[in-house]
Design a protein around this motif. Structure first.
Motif, PDB file in Angstrom:
ATOM      1  N   VAL A  37       0.833  -1.199   0.000  1.00 36.21           N
ATOM      2  CA  VAL A  37       0.000   0.000   0.000  1.00 36.21           C
ATOM      3  C   VAL A  37       0.876   1.261   0.000  1.00 36.21           C
ATOM      4  CG1 VAL A  37      -1.620   1.331   1.402  1.00 36.21           C
ATOM      5  CG2 VAL A  37      -2.026  -1.077   1.016  1.00 36.21           C
ATOM      6  N   PHE A  38       2.089   1.135   0.539  1.00 39.87           N
ATOM      7  CA  PHE A  38       2.960   2.307   0.603  1.00 39.87           C
ATOM      8  C   PHE A  38       3.799   2.508  -0.654  1.00 39.87           C
ATOM      9  CE2 PHE A  38       1.893   1.907   5.034  1.00 39.87           C
ATOM     10  CZ  PHE A  38       1.702   3.239   5.366  1.00 39.87           C
ATOM     11  N   VAL A  39       3.710   1.555  -1.581  1.00 35.09           N
ATOM     12  CA  VAL A  39       4.511   1.658  -2.807  1.00 35.09           C
ATOM     13  C   VAL A  39       3.982   2.711  -3.799  1.00 35.09           C
ATOM     14  CG1 VAL A  39       5.293   0.382  -4.835  1.00 35.09           C
ATOM     15  CG2 VAL A  39       5.424  -0.677  -2.584  1.00 35.09           C
ATOM     16  N   PRO A  40       2.680   2.704  -4.105  1.00 35.74           N
ATOM     17  CA  PRO A  40       2.204   3.550  -5.208  1.00 35.74           C
ATOM     18  C   PRO A  40       2.506   5.035  -5.000  1.00 35.74           C
ATOM     19  CG  PRO A  40       0.456   2.103  -4.430  1.00 35.74           C
ATOM     20  CD  PRO A  40       1.573   1.978  -3.470  1.00 35.74           C
ATOM     21  N   ARG A  41       2.863   5.700  -6.090  1.00 35.53           N
ATOM     22  CA  ARG A  41       3.071   7.149  -6.060  1.00 35.53           C
ATOM     23  C   ARG A  41       2.114   7.829  -7.042  1.00 35.53           C
ATOM     24  NH1 ARG A  41       5.519   8.304  -2.360  1.00 35.53           N
ATOM     25  NH2 ARG A  41       7.040   6.922  -1.463  1.00 35.53           N
ATOM     26  N   ASN A  42       1.209   7.074  -7.648  1.00 36.06           N
ATOM     27  CA  ASN A  42       0.253   7.677  -8.572  1.00 36.06           C
ATOM     28  C   ASN A  42      -1.095   6.992  -8.441  1.00 36.06           C
ATOM     29  OD1 ASN A  42       0.506   5.225 -10.159  1.00 36.06           O
ATOM     30  ND2 ASN A  42       2.500   6.059 -10.746  1.00 36.06           N
ATOM     31  N   TRP A  43      -2.113   7.611  -9.008  1.00 34.03           N
ATOM     32  CA  TRP A  43      -3.485   7.129  -8.832  1.00 34.03           C
ATOM     33  C   TRP A  43      -3.687   5.733  -9.386  1.00 34.03           C
ATOM     34  CZ3 TRP A  43      -6.149   9.172  -5.288  1.00 34.03           C
ATOM     35  CH2 TRP A  43      -6.014  10.541  -4.983  1.00 34.03           C
ATOM     36  N   ALA A  44      -3.054   5.436 -10.523  1.00 37.75           N
ATOM     37  CA  ALA A  44      -3.241   4.113 -11.130  1.00 37.75           C
ATOM     38  C   ALA A  44      -2.797   3.033 -10.154  1.00 37.75           C
ATOM     39  CB  ALA A  44      -2.446   4.026 -12.429  1.00 37.75           C
ATOM     40  N   GLY A  45      -1.626   3.250  -9.553  1.00 40.43           N
ATOM     41  CA  GLY A  45      -1.096   2.267  -8.616  1.00 40.43           C
ATOM     42  C   GLY A  45      -2.009   2.103  -7.413  1.00 40.43           C
ATOM     43  N   LEU A 260       3.801  -5.076 -10.034  1.00 41.41           N
ATOM     44  CA  LEU A 260       3.002  -4.189 -10.877  1.00 41.41           C
ATOM     45  C   LEU A 260       3.034  -2.764 -10.329  1.00 41.41           C
ATOM     46  CD1 LEU A 260       0.967  -3.833 -13.217  1.00 41.41           C
ATOM     47  CD2 LEU A 260      -0.846  -4.364 -11.598  1.00 41.41           C
ATOM     48  N   LEU A 261       2.918  -2.658  -8.989  1.00 38.52           N
ATOM     49  CA  LEU A 261       2.922  -1.336  -8.372  1.00 38.52           C
ATOM     50  C   LEU A 261       4.250  -0.620  -8.614  1.00 38.52           C
ATOM     51  CD1 LEU A 261       1.106  -2.078  -4.999  1.00 38.52           C
ATOM     52  CD2 LEU A 261       0.191  -0.976  -7.031  1.00 38.52           C
ATOM     53  N   PHE A 262       5.341  -1.355  -8.495  1.00 33.66           N
ATOM     54  CA  PHE A 262       6.655  -0.756  -8.764  1.00 33.66           C
ATOM     55  C   PHE A 262       6.762  -0.333 -10.220  1.00 33.66           C
ATOM     56  CE2 PHE A 262       8.334  -2.590  -4.756  1.00 33.66           C
ATOM     57  CZ  PHE A 262       8.941  -1.436  -4.288  1.00 33.66           C
ATOM     58  N   TYR A 263       6.247  -1.197 -11.108  1.00 31.20           N
ATOM     59  CA  TYR A 263       6.299  -0.904 -12.539  1.00 31.20           C
ATOM     60  C   TYR A 263       5.529   0.379 -12.834  1.00 31.20           C
ATOM     61  CZ  TYR A 263       5.453  -1.327 -17.533  1.00 31.20           C
ATOM     62  OH  TYR A 263       5.373  -1.075 -18.870  1.00 31.20           O
ATOM     63  N   LEU A 264       4.323   0.524 -12.217  1.00 31.70           N
ATOM     64  CA  LEU A 264       3.505   1.718 -12.434  1.00 31.70           C
ATOM     65  C   LEU A 264       4.227   2.972 -11.926  1.00 31.70           C
ATOM     66  CD1 LEU A 264      -0.069   0.402 -11.581  1.00 31.70           C
ATOM     67  CD2 LEU A 264       0.788   1.080 -13.823  1.00 31.70           C
ATOM     68  N   ASN A 265       4.899   2.833 -10.792  1.00 32.40           N
ATOM     69  CA  ASN A 265       5.671   3.957 -10.252  1.00 32.40           C
ATOM     70  C   ASN A 265       6.731   4.409 -11.245  1.00 32.40           C
ATOM     71  OD1 ASN A 265       4.456   4.361  -7.892  1.00 32.40           O
ATOM     72  ND2 ASN A 265       6.027   3.435  -6.607  1.00 32.40           N
ATOM     73  N   THR A 267       6.803   3.904 -14.568  1.00 35.36           N
ATOM     74  CA  THR A 267       6.362   4.388 -15.874  1.00 35.36           C
ATOM     75  C   THR A 267       5.509   5.655 -15.795  1.00 35.36           C
ATOM     76  OG1 THR A 267       4.556   2.834 -15.703  1.00 35.36           O
ATOM     77  CG2 THR A 267       6.415   2.162 -17.062  1.00 35.36           C
ATOM     78  N   LEU A 268       4.723   5.802 -14.709  1.00 34.90           N
ATOM     79  CA  LEU A 268       3.831   6.955 -14.637  1.00 34.90           C
ATOM     80  C   LEU A 268       4.426   8.023 -13.709  1.00 34.90           C
ATOM     81  CD1 LEU A 268       0.450   5.053 -14.350  1.00 34.90           C
ATOM     82  CD2 LEU A 268       1.301   6.295 -16.341  1.00 34.90           C
ATOM     83  N   PRO A 269       4.058   9.307 -13.943  1.00 33.86           N
ATOM     84  CA  PRO A 269       4.579  10.377 -13.076  1.00 33.86           C
ATOM     85  C   PRO A 269       3.956  10.309 -11.686  1.00 33.86           C
ATOM     86  CG  PRO A 269       2.991  11.249 -14.628  1.00 33.86           C
ATOM     87  CD  PRO A 269       3.221   9.831 -15.026  1.00 33.86           C
ATOM     88  N   SER A 270       4.728  10.720 -10.680  1.00 38.88           N
ATOM     89  CA  SER A 270       4.244  10.720  -9.309  1.00 38.88           C
ATOM     90  C   SER A 270       3.314  11.907  -9.087  1.00 38.88           C
ATOM     91  CB  SER A 270       5.435  10.793  -8.358  1.00 38.88           C
ATOM     92  OG  SER A 270       4.999  11.142  -7.077  1.00 38.88           O
TER      93      SER A 270
END
Lengths: 272, 287
Positions: A37-45, A260-265, A267-270
């Motif tokens: 839960v603490f990994v995502p830095r964007n909404w998608a994650g 997946l969450l790391f990958y999203l971080n 590829t996508l902007p924070s």
């Protein structure tokens, strides 16, 4: 009675996939999810993480309402952190300026983001206790901590104490309820009066509660001795824990989620 | 005029969770002033839930409770007044003792009523006399007393409020036969001297047969029977069907009758049995 409303740490029996999972795996995966839960830095994650939680709730076949109910007691905390974030985080477009107060888009985003994060955290961990009975849970804990025996930590006794403590929570709640009713029947007034008066009104409840807790502790100790309990050494178990295919699959699933969450971080902007 | 009346009482524990359980369903009863009522029923039949409605400890999900013709929930803020008029002694009431001396513990109820010191003192001594507590025990800590004495202190604590209706939930549970007799006798004496209404919940058919004028039989949250004691105990088969029984003496007399002895029916206590059998034995001896 309001005491019946406490659901944190309560177990709801069932036969779902989640109920039948190996408790060790469940415990580790819950910790993994808290980390995730603490990994995502964007909404998608974040949506993926929240979606995963919803998926497990459906798997548990528990009423969704119940899972939300577990969040209720900590709503004030969430509200407070959100407010602090709104006022203290600055950046992006200024929406509102008044003296030293600045509300910015970034502040609102951060507040919402962290609120959702805490929600996932609490509902995720309460899902563990909802689907795992306290005894199984401490059993799992004992197994997971058993390597610590090397440093002379008495894992068995620690787990036994936890099992007993957890086991007696509902009993004590029930006992408190009963004593409160008995004193109310004698006209005890628990609801009105000032601070001091309310504290004093607790005496007729706390003293019988202490007395009965000690009595229970003695009775339990005697009962355990009668059944020749002498600690963990050489003790076998009636219920052996086994890993099944479902457990392996769920481990892989959670690993995939984290990847997946790391990958999203990446590829996508924070947004934070 | 009935002192307590309930209309269509319903109550459910933990509504809206998997633990949801209907405790009582559609209970409508009338209890007359000065009656001695026994409530019997299996474990979990709703006896304790029902009596907790009568003094407003539980609020019915639907239905009403009337005390002297007034709905007790008309003014929820004044529910404490109802509890002084309907005294409830819980199961194992000795677990609720907390004061330094037995005297102070018995005085807890009356002082909550806001009475003056003299009145409280008079009530405590009167209640202590009813349950046979000697003066020196009153000054002792309740935790130093024996089990039976503790129980008597706790019962006195409710009696001291001098409620119009006294309800006791299993007052004899866990006592030895002598302790049972003593407490039951004291309750009966209290009822006769004060003319108050008494309701006793019990598992013991013998206890009920000895003191209750009317018996309320509960089964799975519903009322199964509510009638005069002899009328209820004459329905032994129906009681057996819901896991209850009649007093042992009654069973013996039923067997005697079945074997052709002309001993008559309506025997519920050992005293009645003695009075019935002695003349018969005498006649037999003469013949």
């Amino acid at each position: 009675m309001m005491l019946n409303e406490i659901t944190i740490g309560q177990y709801f029996p069932g036969r779902s996939l989640l109920h039948r999972m190996d408790p060790r795996v469940k415990l580790v995966l819950t910790f993994a999810y808290i980390f995730a839960v603490f990994v995502p830095r964007n909404w998608a994650g974040l949506s993926v993480a929240a979606g995963f939680l919803l998926f497990t709730v459906i798997l548990s076949r528990l009423p969704v309402r119940l899972v939300f109910k577990s969040v209720k007691p900590i709503l004030p905390v969430i509200l407070l952190t959100s407010l602090l974030n709104i006022f203290y985080v600055t950046g992006g477009v200024h929406l509102f300026d008044w003296g030293f107060i600045h509300i910015t888009t970034k502040g609102i985003t951060t507040a919402a983001f962290i609120a959702i994060r805490i929600l996932c955290l609490i509902s995720g961990s309460s899902l563990l206790t909802y689907t795992t009975s306290p005894t199984t849970l401490t059993d799992a804990l004992e197994r997971l901590l058993s390597p610590l025996k090397v440093i002379r930590l008495n894992v068995h006794e620690l787990a036994m104490m936890m099992t007993i403590a957890l086991r007696f929570i509902p009993t004590l709640i029930e006992e408190t309820d009963k004593i409160m009713s008995a004193q109310k029947a004698r006209g005890a007034d628990l609801e009105s009066g000032g601070m001091m008066q309310r504290v004093r009104a607790l005496i007729p409840i706390l003293i019988p509660l202490f007395v009965s807790s000690f009595r229970r502790a003695y009775e339990l100790a005697t009962a355990m001795e009668c059944r020749c309990y002498r600690g963990g050494e050489g003790r076998t178990r009636m219920k052996q824990l086994h890993m099944k295919t479902a457990d392996v699959v769920s481990v892989m699933f959670v690993l995939l989620l984290i990847a997946l969450l790391f990958y999203l971080n990446y590829t996508l902007p924070s947004v934070l | 005029m009935s002192v307590i009346e309930t209309r269509n009482l319903n109550y459910t524990y933990s509504p809206g969770t998997p633990f949801r359980r209907d405790a009582i369903k559609d209970i409508s009863i009338k209890i007359d002033n000065g009656d001695f009522i026994g409530i019997i029923g299996h474990t979990g039949s709703g006896k304790s839930t029902l009596v907790q409605h009568l003094n407003g400890l539980l609020r019915p999900a639907s239905g009403q409770v009337f005390l002297n013709g007034k709905d007790i929930w008309e003014h929820p803020k004044k529910i404490r007044e109802v509890r002084f008029q309907v005294g409830l002694v819980f199961q194992y009431p000795e677990h609720q003792l907390f004061e330094e001396t037995s005297y102070k513990d018995i005085a807890f109820g009356p002082s909550n009523m806001g009475l003056d010191a003299d009145e409280i003192d008079a009530r405590v001594r009167r209640a202590a006399k009813f349950v046979g507590l000697r003066e020196e025990l009153l000054q002792k800590s309740p935790f130093e007393l024996s089990g039976g004495e503790k129980r008597r202190v706790a019962i006195a604590g409710v009696m001291a409020m001098q409620p119009q209706v006294l309800i006791l939930d299993e007052p004899t549970a866990g006592l030895d036969p002598k302790g049972r007799d003593t407490i039951l006798g004291q309750i009966k004496e209290y009822q006769q001297e004060n003319g108050s209404t008494v309701i006793v919940v019990s598992h013991s058919m013998e206890d009920i047969a000895r003191c209750a004028k009317k018996v309320l039989v509960m089964n799975r949250g519903r009322i199964e029977m509510f009638d005069q004691t002899p009328a209820v105990f004459s329905r032994a088969d129906e009681l057996g069907a819901i896991g209850l029984s009649v007093p042992a003496v009654t069973r013996i007399f039923m067997i005697l009758r079945a074997r052709g002895y002309d001993v008559g029916d309506n025997v519920y206590t050992v005293e009645q049995a003695r009075d019935r059998l002695l003349p018969l034995l005498k006649k037999g001896g003469d013949a």
